[in-house]
Scaffold this active site. Structure first.
Site, PDB file in Angstrom:
ATOM      1  N   VAL A  19      54.978  29.924  33.447  1.00 13.57           N
ATOM      2  CA  VAL A  19      54.165  30.727  32.527  1.00 13.57           C
ATOM      3  C   VAL A  19      53.909  29.961  31.238  1.00 13.57           C
ATOM      4  O   VAL A  19      52.849  30.031  30.639  1.00 13.57           O
ATOM      5  CB  VAL A  19      54.876  32.056  32.167  1.00 13.57           C
ATOM      6  CG1 VAL A  19      53.998  32.909  31.275  1.00 13.57           C
ATOM      7  CG2 VAL A  19      55.273  32.809  33.413  1.00 13.57           C
ATOM      8  N   LYS A  20      54.933  29.228  30.811  1.00 11.83           N
ATOM      9  CA  LYS A  20      54.794  28.538  29.532  1.00 11.83           C
ATOM     10  C   LYS A  20      55.683  27.314  29.504  1.00 11.83           C
ATOM     11  O   LYS A  20      56.848  27.362  29.901  1.00 11.83           O
ATOM     12  CB  LYS A  20      55.197  29.490  28.401  1.00 11.83           C
ATOM     13  CG  LYS A  20      54.942  28.942  27.009  1.00 11.83           C
ATOM     14  CD  LYS A  20      55.441  29.906  25.936  1.00 11.83           C
ATOM     15  CE  LYS A  20      56.166  29.155  24.846  1.00 11.83           C
ATOM     16  NZ  LYS A  20      56.874  30.031  23.930  1.00 11.83           N
ATOM     17  N   GLN A  21      55.118  26.219  29.033  1.00 14.13           N
ATOM     18  CA  GLN A  21      55.898  24.998  28.854  1.00 14.13           C
ATOM     19  C   GLN A  21      56.058  24.795  27.358  1.00 14.13           C
ATOM     20  O   GLN A  21      55.100  24.482  26.667  1.00 14.13           O
ATOM     21  CB  GLN A  21      55.151  23.830  29.495  1.00 14.13           C
ATOM     22  CG  GLN A  21      55.659  22.456  29.109  1.00 14.13           C
ATOM     23  CD  GLN A  21      56.915  22.057  29.880  1.00 14.13           C
ATOM     24  OE1 GLN A  21      56.920  22.047  31.100  1.00 14.13           O
ATOM     25  NE2 GLN A  21      57.989  21.745  29.158  1.00 14.13           N
ATOM     26  N   GLY A  22      57.258  25.047  26.855  1.00  5.49           N
ATOM     27  CA  GLY A  22      57.482  24.892  25.414  1.00  5.49           C
ATOM     28  C   GLY A  22      58.189  23.578  25.125  1.00  5.49           C
ATOM     29  O   GLY A  22      58.416  22.765  26.020  1.00  5.49           O
ATOM     30  N   ALA A  23      58.551  23.401  23.842  1.00  9.80           N
ATOM     31  CA  ALA A  23      59.211  22.170  23.432  1.00  9.80           C
ATOM     32  C   ALA A  23      60.692  22.168  23.818  1.00  9.80           C
ATOM     33  O   ALA A  23      61.283  21.117  24.035  1.00  9.80           O
ATOM     34  CB  ALA A  23      59.076  21.992  21.923  1.00  9.80           C
ATOM     35  N   GLU A  24      61.283  23.356  23.918  1.00  9.27           N
ATOM     36  CA  GLU A  24      62.717  23.455  24.213  1.00  9.27           C
ATOM     37  C   GLU A  24      62.977  24.108  25.565  1.00  9.27           C
ATOM     38  O   GLU A  24      64.062  23.991  26.106  1.00  9.27           O
ATOM     39  CB  GLU A  24      63.412  24.324  23.150  1.00  9.27           C
ATOM     40  CG  GLU A  24      63.244  23.842  21.735  1.00  9.27           C
ATOM     41  CD  GLU A  24      64.520  23.224  21.207  1.00  9.27           C
ATOM     42  OE1 GLU A  24      65.588  23.521  21.770  1.00  9.27           O
ATOM     43  OE2 GLU A  24      64.430  22.437  20.253  1.00  9.27           O
ATOM     44  N   ARG A  26      61.190  26.079  29.338  1.00  6.17           N
ATOM     45  CA  ARG A  26      60.086  26.499  30.192  1.00  6.17           C
ATOM     46  C   ARG A  26      60.311  27.955  30.562  1.00  6.17           C
ATOM     47  O   ARG A  26      61.452  28.386  30.745  1.00  6.17           O
ATOM     48  CB  ARG A  26      60.065  25.651  31.474  1.00  6.17           C
ATOM     49  CG  ARG A  26      59.495  24.258  31.288  1.00  6.17           C
ATOM     50  CD  ARG A  26      59.432  23.487  32.598  1.00  6.17           C
ATOM     51  NE  ARG A  26      60.712  22.896  32.924  1.00  6.17           N
ATOM     52  CZ  ARG A  26      61.068  21.633  32.617  1.00  6.17           C
ATOM     53  NH1 ARG A  26      60.213  20.837  32.015  1.00  6.17           N
ATOM     54  NH2 ARG A  26      62.259  21.179  32.924  1.00  6.17           N
ATOM     55  N   ASP A 143      63.089  33.263  14.756  1.00 10.49           N
ATOM     56  CA  ASP A 143      61.770  32.769  15.152  1.00 10.49           C
ATOM     57  C   ASP A 143      60.791  33.934  15.288  1.00 10.49           C
ATOM     58  O   ASP A 143      60.115  34.085  16.303  1.00 10.49           O
ATOM     59  CB  ASP A 143      61.891  32.001  16.482  1.00 10.49           C
ATOM     60  CG  ASP A 143      60.596  31.280  16.856  1.00 10.49           C
ATOM     61  OD1 ASP A 143      59.755  31.045  15.962  1.00 10.49           O
ATOM     62  OD2 ASP A 143      60.419  30.955  18.039  1.00 10.49           O
TER      63      ASP A 143
END
Ligand code: AMP
Lengths: 236, 175
Positions: A19-24, A26, A143
């Site tokens: 769904v989402k590939q983040g910096a920290e 997935r 956050d």
């Protein structure tokens, strides 16, 4: 003895929907124990020292699930934790089916016309109340953004549920300073994501202040942090 | 009558749940489990809210077994331990395991092939009336569960009792 690592989770995730590939981390969507589930996988950061990285990643995973339970205990909606795998640093969470982010909700209401204003104000009131409750439990989210809040319309009454997600940077603190910074982070994100919403955000803060008995010290700190931020940007 | 689920994380593992009421030989069944004649977990169904709760416990147990980190000696005792909100093993058995005087029991089997033989072995041993496993929800002792898991009234406003229970089971090792 070397730590045995199960391949079960990586194999499972290789077939899940990313769904989402983040910096920290997935984020995946999959069915787990027969239920729609969101899996959050924290991966190693190659530039960090391996042992340190492992410790930090473990700590974030632990903080995230602890804060979720702490919020739920206080009656704040957050996804149910189904399973945690501490070897692959994965958290399996209830998928809030049929939800949209507060971010998308505000954006689409802003695009349509001004008759949606009372609805947005009601939403801002609600967010303020929930954040007040969270801070009264001494949970600092770490956050806060409008993407980390999910809205799900109630079935019968048209009322909506507001869920807080992504507690990966959260921690426990009773300090007004920490709560003030938490709100400052949200203010920055809110005003940059949603243009011309100063009045709406003020309304959110008013609702926060009214809902929490400890709010005056927090708002005072927020003002201080804002001032510091402005000074910093003047110096450059 | 019985319920069988596949574990998505462990595709070669299946979980079968069988529920019996009006059980006459709980003590004998427990003895069979101790001696290894019954290969399954015998659970007190009044401490269960839903079959999903059992799946959460089994999935966690199988995962810990694979990485060699179980807290108890067998997969079946680990399942019972995982149902409990605390890390006290003997308390977990006392509350969630079947007791000699119980008149109902939920049997949990973990297997990798067709369950029909295992299921008929269990039905042959239990003197009691088998009912659909989903009916476990009608035996739930809500008051006792709320007290043991320390579920707050506020929490029940933002979710079900099952949500509250599952959350605590999933993260008790870091609380
Ligand atoms: N429990 C959940 N239910 C539904 N959607 C979610 C959930 N958690 C995360 N998401 C979605 O995935 C995105 C990234 O998640 P996160 O990295 O946790 O902020 C969010 O903006 C949501 O759109």
């Amino acid at each position: 003895m070397a730590q045995k690592e199960s391949m079960a989770v990586p194999e499972f995730l290789s077939k899940a929907e990313l769904v989402k590939q983040g910096a920290e981390a997935r984020v995946y969507r999959a069915e787990f124990l027969g239920k729609p589930t969101i899996v959050k996988e924290r991966f190693p950061k190659r530039y960090r020292h391996a042992v340190l990285d492992e410790k930090l990643t473990h700590r974030r995973t632990v903080q995230e699930v602890r804060s979720i339970l702490r919020c739920r205990r206080a009656g704040i909606s957050a996804p149910v934790v189904y399973f945690v795998d501490y070897t692959s640093h994965c958290i399996f969470l209830e998928e809030i089916v049929g939800s949209s982010t507060v971010r998308d909700h505000i954006a689409s209401n802003q695009r349509s016309d001004s008759c949606k204003k009372p609805e947005l104000e009601r939403l801002a009131d609600r967010v303020g109340q929930i954040l007040a409750k969270m801070h009264d439990e001494d949970v600092i989210h770490g956050d806060l953004t409008t993407s980390n809040m999910l809205l799900r319309c109630g079935l019968e009454d048209g009322e909506f549920d507001l869920f807080l997600i992504d507690f990966g940077l959260s921690y426990i603190s009773a300090l007004p300073e920490d709560k003030g910074v938490d709100l400052y982070v949200l203010e920055k994100a809110f005003l940059s994501t949603h243009p011309n919403t100063e009045a709406l955000f003020e309304r959110l803060l008013k609702s926060y202040a009214a809902a929490s008995s400890k709010s005056s010290a927090v708002i005072k700190k927020l003002d201080e942090v804002r001032l510091r931020g402005r000074k910093r940007s003047m110096v450059g | 009558m019985h319920l069988t689920h596949k574990l998505e994380l462990f595709p070669d593992h299946r979980v079968t749940q069988m529920l019996f009421k009006e059980v006459k030989n709980a003590a004998e069944l427990r003895q069979c489990a101790v001696e290894g004649k019954i290969n399954g977990a015998l659970i007190n169904p009044t401490m269960l809210v839903d079959p999903f709760q059992v799946l959460v416990a089994v999935n966690k147990a199988v995962n810990l077994q694979k990485i060699g980190k179980m807290k108890t000696r067998s997969l079946y005792s680990e399942i019972i331990f995982n149902l409990s909100p605390t890390n006290n093993i003997s308390e977990a058995f006392k509350r969630f395991g079947s007791s000699d005087g119980d008149d109902s029991v939920l049997v949990v089997l973990v297997h990798n092939k067709d369950e029909s033989q295992l299921v008929s072995d269990i039905t042959a041993r239990v003197s009691g009336r088998q009912v659909p496993a989903e009916e476990v929800s009608s035996l739930t002792d809500h008051a006792k569960i709320k007290k043991l898991y320390k579920v707050t009234a506020q929490e029940e406003k933002c979710g079900t009792l099952l949500d509250a229970v599952v959350c605590r089971m999933a993260i008790k090792d870091v609380m």
